[in-house]
Design a protein around this motif. Sequence first.
Motif, PDB file in Angstrom:
ATOM      1  N   CYS A  39       0.662  -1.255   0.467  1.00 20.72           N
ATOM      2  CA  CYS A  39       0.184   0.060   0.490  1.00 20.72           C
ATOM      3  C   CYS A  39       1.030   1.155  -0.297  1.00 20.72           C
ATOM      4  O   CYS A  39       1.766   1.536   0.888  1.00 20.72           O
ATOM      5  N   SER A  40       0.309   2.469  -0.982  1.00 21.95           N
ATOM      6  CA  SER A  40       1.543   3.215  -1.174  1.00 21.95           C
ATOM      7  C   SER A  40      -0.051   4.744  -1.152  1.00 21.95           C
ATOM      8  O   SER A  40      -0.963   3.829  -1.236  1.00 21.95           O
ATOM      9  N   THR A  41       1.054   6.093  -1.706  1.00 24.77           N
ATOM     10  CA  THR A  41       0.428   7.148  -2.089  1.00 24.77           C
ATOM     11  C   THR A  41      -0.046   6.840  -3.555  1.00 24.77           C
ATOM     12  O   THR A  41       0.030   8.632  -3.960  1.00 24.77           O
ATOM     13  N   ASP A  42       0.911   6.305  -4.045  1.00 27.68           N
ATOM     14  CA  ASP A  42       0.730   6.175  -5.043  1.00 27.68           C
ATOM     15  C   ASP A  42      -0.402   5.492  -6.187  1.00 27.68           C
ATOM     16  O   ASP A  42      -0.345   4.751  -7.158  1.00 27.68           O
ATOM     17  N   ASN A  43      -1.530   6.239  -7.219  1.00 29.99           N
ATOM     18  CA  ASN A  43      -2.355   6.002  -7.039  1.00 29.99           C
ATOM     19  C   ASN A  43      -2.360   5.514  -8.844  1.00 29.99           C
ATOM     20  O   ASN A  43      -2.724   4.094  -9.351  1.00 29.99           O
ATOM     21  N   LEU A  44      -1.325   6.268  -9.313  1.00 25.87           N
ATOM     22  CA  LEU A  44      -1.155   5.990 -10.733  1.00 25.87           C
ATOM     23  C   LEU A  44      -0.007   4.586 -11.076  1.00 25.87           C
ATOM     24  O   LEU A  44      -0.520   3.617 -11.969  1.00 25.87           O
ATOM     25  N   ASP A  47      -5.205  -5.725 -13.133  1.00 26.92           N
ATOM     26  CA  ASP A  47      -5.806  -6.561 -13.593  1.00 26.92           C
ATOM     27  C   ASP A  47      -7.235  -5.823 -13.835  1.00 26.92           C
ATOM     28  O   ASP A  47      -8.526  -6.121 -14.818  1.00 26.92           O
ATOM     29  N   TYR A  48      -7.702  -5.946 -12.176  1.00 23.67           N
ATOM     30  CA  TYR A  48      -8.823  -5.828 -11.621  1.00 23.67           C
ATOM     31  C   TYR A  48      -8.656  -4.199 -11.017  1.00 23.67           C
ATOM     32  O   TYR A  48      -8.659  -4.379  -9.916  1.00 23.67           O
ATOM     33  N   LEU A  49      -9.234  -3.209 -11.399  1.00 21.87           N
ATOM     34  CA  LEU A  49      -9.194  -1.880 -10.397  1.00 21.87           C
ATOM     35  C   LEU A  49     -10.561  -1.750  -9.066  1.00 21.87           C
ATOM     36  O   LEU A  49     -11.519  -1.432 -10.472  1.00 21.87           O
ATOM     37  N   PHE A  50     -10.710  -1.829  -8.308  1.00 24.03           N
ATOM     38  CA  PHE A  50     -11.257  -1.637  -7.102  1.00 24.03           C
ATOM     39  C   PHE A  50     -11.238   0.040  -7.449  1.00 24.03           C
ATOM     40  O   PHE A  50     -10.060   0.682  -6.764  1.00 24.03           O
ATOM     41  N   LEU A  51     -11.991   1.109  -7.566  1.00 21.34           N
ATOM     42  CA  LEU A  51     -12.431   2.844  -7.012  1.00 21.34           C
ATOM     43  C   LEU A  51     -13.542   2.686  -5.886  1.00 21.34           C
ATOM     44  O   LEU A  51     -14.345   2.183  -5.815  1.00 21.34           O
ATOM     45  N   CYS A  52     -12.237   2.994  -5.264  1.00 21.14           N
ATOM     46  CA  CYS A  52     -13.213   2.943  -3.429  1.00 21.14           C
ATOM     47  C   CYS A  52     -12.979   4.285  -2.806  1.00 21.14           C
ATOM     48  O   CYS A  52     -12.609   4.438  -1.389  1.00 21.14           O
ATOM     49  N   ILE A  53     -13.383   5.250  -3.236  1.00 22.58           N
ATOM     50  CA  ILE A  53     -12.765   5.939  -3.524  1.00 22.58           C
ATOM     51  C   ILE A  53     -14.830   7.230  -3.090  1.00 22.58           C
ATOM     52  O   ILE A  53     -15.755   7.298  -3.423  1.00 22.58           O
ATOM     53  N   LYS A  54     -14.483   8.673  -2.337  1.00 23.57           N
ATOM     54  CA  LYS A  54     -15.566   9.131  -1.828  1.00 23.57           C
ATOM     55  C   LYS A  54     -16.238   9.587  -3.169  1.00 23.57           C
ATOM     56  O   LYS A  54     -14.950  10.197  -3.888  1.00 23.57           O
ATOM     57  N   PRO A  55     -17.515  10.008  -3.666  1.00 22.65           N
ATOM     58  CA  PRO A  55     -17.516  10.489  -4.628  1.00 22.65           C
ATOM     59  C   PRO A  55     -17.572  12.224  -5.137  1.00 22.65           C
ATOM     60  O   PRO A  55     -17.018  12.525  -6.346  1.00 22.65           O
ATOM     61  N   GLN A  56     -17.318  13.016  -3.540  1.00 22.20           N
ATOM     62  CA  GLN A  56     -16.318  14.048  -4.657  1.00 22.20           C
ATOM     63  C   GLN A  56     -15.362  14.050  -4.575  1.00 22.20           C
ATOM     64  O   GLN A  56     -14.528  14.925  -5.627  1.00 22.20           O
ATOM     65  N   PHE A  57     -13.997  12.751  -5.131  1.00 25.12           N
ATOM     66  CA  PHE A  57     -13.106  12.423  -5.087  1.00 25.12           C
ATOM     67  C   PHE A  57     -12.744  12.700  -6.695  1.00 25.12           C
ATOM     68  O   PHE A  57     -11.645  11.530  -7.041  1.00 25.12           O
ATOM     69  N   CYS A  58     -13.936  11.366  -6.936  1.00 25.78           N
ATOM     70  CA  CYS A  58     -14.086  10.697  -8.474  1.00 25.78           C
ATOM     71  C   CYS A  58     -13.498  11.343  -9.646  1.00 25.78           C
ATOM     72  O   CYS A  58     -12.491  10.613 -10.323  1.00 25.78           O
ATOM     73  N   GLY A  59     -13.413  12.412  -9.662  1.00 21.98           N
ATOM     74  CA  GLY A  59     -13.545  13.353 -11.061  1.00 21.98           C
ATOM     75  C   GLY A  59     -11.781  13.440 -11.008  1.00 21.98           C
ATOM     76  O   GLY A  59     -11.320  13.566 -11.806  1.00 21.98           O
ATOM     77  N   ASP A  60     -11.629  13.701  -9.356  1.00 19.60           N
ATOM     78  CA  ASP A  60      -9.806  14.322  -9.862  1.00 19.60           C
ATOM     79  C   ASP A  60      -9.119  12.880  -9.913  1.00 19.60           C
ATOM     80  O   ASP A  60      -8.004  13.001 -10.934  1.00 19.60           O
ATOM     81  N   GLU A  88      -9.001  11.644 -13.710  1.00 22.63           N
ATOM     82  CA  GLU A  88      -8.408  12.433 -14.719  1.00 22.63           C
ATOM     83  C   GLU A  88      -7.153  12.039 -13.916  1.00 22.63           C
ATOM     84  O   GLU A  88      -5.569  12.202 -15.217  1.00 22.63           O
ATOM     85  N   GLU A  89      -6.254  11.816 -12.875  1.00 25.33           N
ATOM     86  CA  GLU A  89      -5.522  11.334 -12.678  1.00 25.33           C
ATOM     87  C   GLU A  89      -4.976  10.621 -13.456  1.00 25.33           C
ATOM     88  O   GLU A  89      -3.206   9.843 -14.107  1.00 25.33           O
ATOM     89  N   ILE A  90      -5.804   9.176 -13.814  1.00 30.05           N
ATOM     90  CA  ILE A  90      -5.050   7.816 -13.879  1.00 30.05           C
ATOM     91  C   ILE A  90      -5.309   7.087 -15.556  1.00 30.05           C
ATOM     92  O   ILE A  90      -5.301   6.384 -15.825  1.00 30.05           O
ATOM     93  N   ARG A  91      -6.349   7.790 -15.833  1.00 29.05           N
ATOM     94  CA  ARG A  91      -7.459   7.400 -17.228  1.00 29.05           C
ATOM     95  C   ARG A  91      -6.619   6.940 -17.921  1.00 29.05           C
ATOM     96  O   ARG A  91      -6.256   6.729 -18.953  1.00 29.05           O
ATOM     97  N   ASP A  92      -5.713   7.699 -18.489  1.00 27.85           N
ATOM     98  CA  ASP A  92      -4.569   8.106 -19.153  1.00 27.85           C
ATOM     99  C   ASP A  92      -3.467   6.762 -19.664  1.00 27.85           C
ATOM    100  O   ASP A  92      -2.507   6.065 -20.075  1.00 27.85           O
ATOM    101  N   CYS A  93      -3.633   6.175 -18.171  1.00 33.34           N
ATOM    102  CA  CYS A  93      -2.169   4.992 -17.613  1.00 33.34           C
ATOM    103  C   CYS A  93      -3.588   3.281 -17.740  1.00 33.34           C
ATOM    104  O   CYS A  93      -2.772   2.833 -17.846  1.00 33.34           O
ATOM    105  N   PHE A 145     -13.361   7.792 -17.300  1.00 30.46           N
ATOM    106  CA  PHE A 145     -12.698   6.589 -17.462  1.00 30.46           C
ATOM    107  C   PHE A 145     -11.989   6.135 -19.338  1.00 30.46           C
ATOM    108  O   PHE A 145     -11.337   5.239 -19.001  1.00 30.46           O
ATOM    109  N   GLY A 146     -12.860   6.302 -19.933  1.00 34.20           N
ATOM    110  CA  GLY A 146     -13.850   6.115 -20.730  1.00 34.20           C
ATOM    111  C   GLY A 146     -14.311   5.172 -21.842  1.00 34.20           C
ATOM    112  O   GLY A 146     -14.665   4.583 -20.387  1.00 34.20           O
ATOM    113  N   THR A 147     -14.211   5.969 -23.078  1.00 36.96           N
ATOM    114  CA  THR A 147     -15.629   5.260 -23.384  1.00 36.96           C
ATOM    115  C   THR A 147     -15.245   3.149 -23.395  1.00 36.96           C
ATOM    116  O   THR A 147     -16.880   3.528 -23.931  1.00 36.96           O
TER     117      THR A 147
END
Length: 264
Positions: free
Chosen positions: A51-56, A63-76, A79-84, A107-109
């Motif tokens: 476990c780290s602080t590095d989202n990227l 292979d399976y990525l869980f998004l376990c964040i609060k709704p207000q942080f989801c947009g940021d 934007e940070e990870i979608r291209d990788c 995150f991508g269509t």
Amino acid sequence: MTLGFIGCGNMASAIISGILEKEIVKKEEIFASTKSEVSAQKITDALGISCSTDNLAVAKKADYLFLCIKPQFCGDVAEEIRDCLPDGQVLISIIAGKNLDWLQEKFGTDKKIIRTMPNTPALVGEGITGVCPNQFVSPDEIRQVLTLLRSFGRADVVTEPILDVVGAVSGSSPAFVFLFIEALADGAVAEGMPRKQAYEFASQAVLGSAKMVLETGIHPGALKDMVCSPAGTTIEGVNVLEKEGMRSAVMDAVRACIAKTKKL
């Protein structure tokens, strides 16, 4: 198979604990990220995962990525990870109020996305999770995700309109049940039962009652009738609850939760 968790609070920790307990994947195959080094170290110590602080870094490995964040942080985060995000990766969201269209836009269509709604009893291995995949997720991937989610309770596929209902009837409702247990215990305390004992008896009664519904398949109303003997004590209590509007109050509470979810 590698699993990633962006955000690792109570719910993510419950999911990870269930997966590890059922030995679906190894600790070395799970990666998580949190907002601070302190919380990252606590997760590492408690669960034995990386476990780290590095989202990227987490997003790139999973292979399976869980998004376990609060709704207000989801947009940021999007934007940070979608291209990788790797091709073929499955995104699993537990974010309340963010539907599949919103998630695909962020995150991508063309991304494989599964929207889920677990609940807090997952913390004790008795969760229930609604699961709603988009059109890009294969049947095998859905089965794999169901296996992961069933490691800490039950999980079933539902349509997206029903997922907001799931959020109320199973996601928010533990709070209603806790209120009910507290009220049952308060009534017993008022008549002389020690509080600790009152909580134990009330909690076990609720647990056993729920198990009867799940395991017998008998309608809750019929089970209620089985307890209510003619001219008995239980029907007197049921009469009070009906006079005080218990049914309509609970129904209104569920619908209020759904209305709030749709505004997130």
